[in-house]
Scaffold this motif. Sequence first.
Motif, short mmCIF file in Angstrom:
data_model
loop_
_atom_site.label_atom_id
_atom_site.label_comp_id
_atom_site.label_asym_id
_atom_site.label_seq_id
_atom_site.Cartn_x
_atom_site.Cartn_y
_atom_site.Cartn_z
N THR A 57 0.86 -1.17 0.00
CA THR A 57 0.00 0.00 0.00
C THR A 57 0.90 1.23 0.00
N LEU A 58 0.87 1.99 -1.10
CA LEU A 58 1.81 3.08 -1.29
C LEU A 58 1.08 4.39 -1.57
N ALA A 59 1.71 5.48 -1.19
CA ALA A 59 1.23 6.82 -1.55
C ALA A 59 2.45 7.63 -1.97
N TYR A 60 2.33 8.34 -3.09
CA TYR A 60 3.49 9.05 -3.62
C TYR A 60 3.13 10.50 -3.94
N GLU A 61 4.05 11.41 -3.57
CA GLU A 61 3.93 12.82 -3.86
C GLU A 61 5.01 13.21 -4.86
N PRO A 62 4.66 13.39 -6.13
CA PRO A 62 5.69 13.69 -7.14
C PRO A 62 6.47 14.96 -6.86
N GLY A 63 5.82 15.96 -6.28
CA GLY A 63 6.51 17.22 -6.04
C GLY A 63 7.69 17.08 -5.10
N SER A 64 7.50 16.37 -4.03
CA SER A 64 8.55 16.20 -3.03
C SER A 64 9.36 14.92 -3.22
N GLY A 65 8.81 13.99 -4.00
CA GLY A 65 9.47 12.70 -4.17
C GLY A 65 9.30 11.78 -2.97
N HIS A 66 8.33 12.09 -2.11
CA HIS A 66 8.16 11.33 -0.87
C HIS A 66 7.23 10.14 -1.09
N LEU A 67 7.67 8.97 -0.63
CA LEU A 67 6.88 7.75 -0.71
C LEU A 67 6.54 7.29 0.70
N THR A 68 5.28 6.95 0.91
CA THR A 68 4.83 6.35 2.17
C THR A 68 4.33 4.95 1.85
N LEU A 88 16.16 -4.01 2.19
CA LEU A 88 15.60 -2.67 1.95
C LEU A 88 16.74 -1.67 1.86
N THR A 89 16.77 -0.92 0.75
CA THR A 89 17.79 0.11 0.54
C THR A 89 17.21 1.47 0.89
N GLY A 90 17.85 2.18 1.84
CA GLY A 90 17.36 3.50 2.21
C GLY A 90 16.00 3.41 2.88
N LEU A 91 15.25 4.50 2.86
CA LEU A 91 13.92 4.63 3.45
C LEU A 91 13.98 4.42 4.96
N ARG A 127 2.61 -13.58 8.96
CA ARG A 127 2.32 -12.33 8.27
C ARG A 127 3.13 -11.20 8.91
N THR A 128 3.92 -10.53 8.08
CA THR A 128 4.78 -9.44 8.53
C THR A 128 4.29 -8.14 7.91
N VAL A 129 4.13 -7.10 8.73
CA VAL A 129 3.72 -5.79 8.24
C VAL A 129 4.82 -4.79 8.61
N VAL A 130 5.34 -4.10 7.60
CA VAL A 130 6.38 -3.10 7.80
C VAL A 130 5.87 -1.76 7.30
N ARG A 131 5.97 -0.74 8.17
CA ARG A 131 5.59 0.63 7.78
C ARG A 131 6.86 1.43 7.52
N TYR A 132 6.90 2.16 6.41
CA TYR A 132 8.12 2.86 6.04
C TYR A 132 7.80 4.09 5.20
N SER A 133 8.78 4.97 5.04
CA SER A 133 8.59 6.16 4.21
C SER A 133 9.94 6.77 3.89
N GLY A 134 9.92 7.75 2.99
CA GLY A 134 11.14 8.46 2.63
C GLY A 134 11.21 8.71 1.14
N THR A 135 12.37 9.12 0.69
CA THR A 135 12.63 9.36 -0.72
C THR A 135 13.37 8.15 -1.27
N PRO A 136 12.74 7.34 -2.11
CA PRO A 136 13.39 6.12 -2.61
C PRO A 136 14.65 6.44 -3.41
N ALA A 137 15.60 5.53 -3.35
CA ALA A 137 16.89 5.76 -3.98
C ALA A 137 16.89 5.38 -5.46
#
Length: 457
Positions: A57-68, A88-91, A127-137
Amino acid sequence: MDLRRPRALAAVAVLLGAALTGCTGEQDGAAGAAGLGDPYFPGLGNGGYDVRHYALTLAYEPGSGHLTGTADITARATRDLSAFNLDLTGLTVHGATVDGEPAAVSRSGGELTLRPAGGVTDGGTFRTVVRYSGTPATITDAEGAREGWLRTADGAVALGEPTGSTAWFPGNHHPSDKATYTLAVTVPRGLHAVSNGEPAPRRTSGGRTTFTWRSAEPMASYLATLAIGRYETTTSRTPDGIPVHTAARGNPALLGEIPELLAWEVEKFGPYPFSSTGAIVDPRVDVGYALETQGRPFFDRNTFTASTLVHELAHQWYGNSVSPKSWRDMWLNESFATYAEWMYAEDFGGTPVQANFDEAFADAGNWAFPPAEPPTAEDLSGPPVYHRGAMVLHKVRQAVGDDTFFAVLRGWPAKYRHANASTEDFVRYVEEEAGQDLTELWDVWLYGEDRPTGPSA
């Protein structure tokens, strides 16, 4: 993949190899390995479990490049586990649960280590659930070729071969662990989010639209893609009823040839192995290659040509449905896709396959190393993997005859449909189908160091 220049991958291999970490826990069992020991990417993938499904489940803001993102991963344990790893790289990871209970999370380089409160039992589904965010590399190699998360003016494109998928979701990122996928991606209204598989009805609310895509057939993580932007999207069907989903900037005329080309490949290679086909074409992206992203191959500004389209569609059988057991087996992907180009040139352009063989044979670059034994990670996309690999197939054809060869073209992807296979599996399969010992052929063409001379050539 279709390349216009080799990709240097050694730096990525070193980083992943350096990420090998151990961990211990007080629960019953032991820690799953933080790497599968791939000959080129030893730290890629993880031991102790087999992923069955990714729900992203992803949300992306093109202006800032931020992915949740939230990654909901269903897996089966292959041993008692006190801890296990995800790539996982970065985030930034904000927290994780295993079967609904908080799990301790630590990090070393590109490795996440999760310690479930009660451990995981061998054979159990968890079942594993991981919450993450940031600017993907964006991962850039020494040759300047890029993968991972590639920003555009109005969105982004995610490309994964061989390690780029680690840039946008946590998982077991080795081709030997295939899984089904569901992606729900929320973007500003007016943009499209295109991925693998089949689309569900989109939902728009509060100026944002959520696109959902489901891939019911197993997929290696490097074949997962996501393209966000102001695309023109179309859905049609082949004469056999296979859905064709396309997304492009503009409407290239070549998109209309997909049904005909796919029908030609079905005749050569057997039943199409996925629920749909199509293409993503984005001339705003300049990575220097096309990629066989599953069911929806990607093409950048310079690669959307008929021969490259044939190449990437052929990968749906060879590389996507039949995936490599390790990255050493990559020649199996590329040899078949290159040979498909040679057959296309013969059937549609009047250039005999033998002429392409002769041209490849004369090119010294194709003899830099044996296709089944690239010396380093940066050689995995070198010319011998593609063109000398295709020469191996042509020599098999000459040795066993057309009837057996074309039976192999259809039988190989049927036998290993949606599974993984190695070079050793292929050698054994061909010899069983042909009823011949082809040791000399393999020794010279697949493993030989030097260009042959005399009658064997």
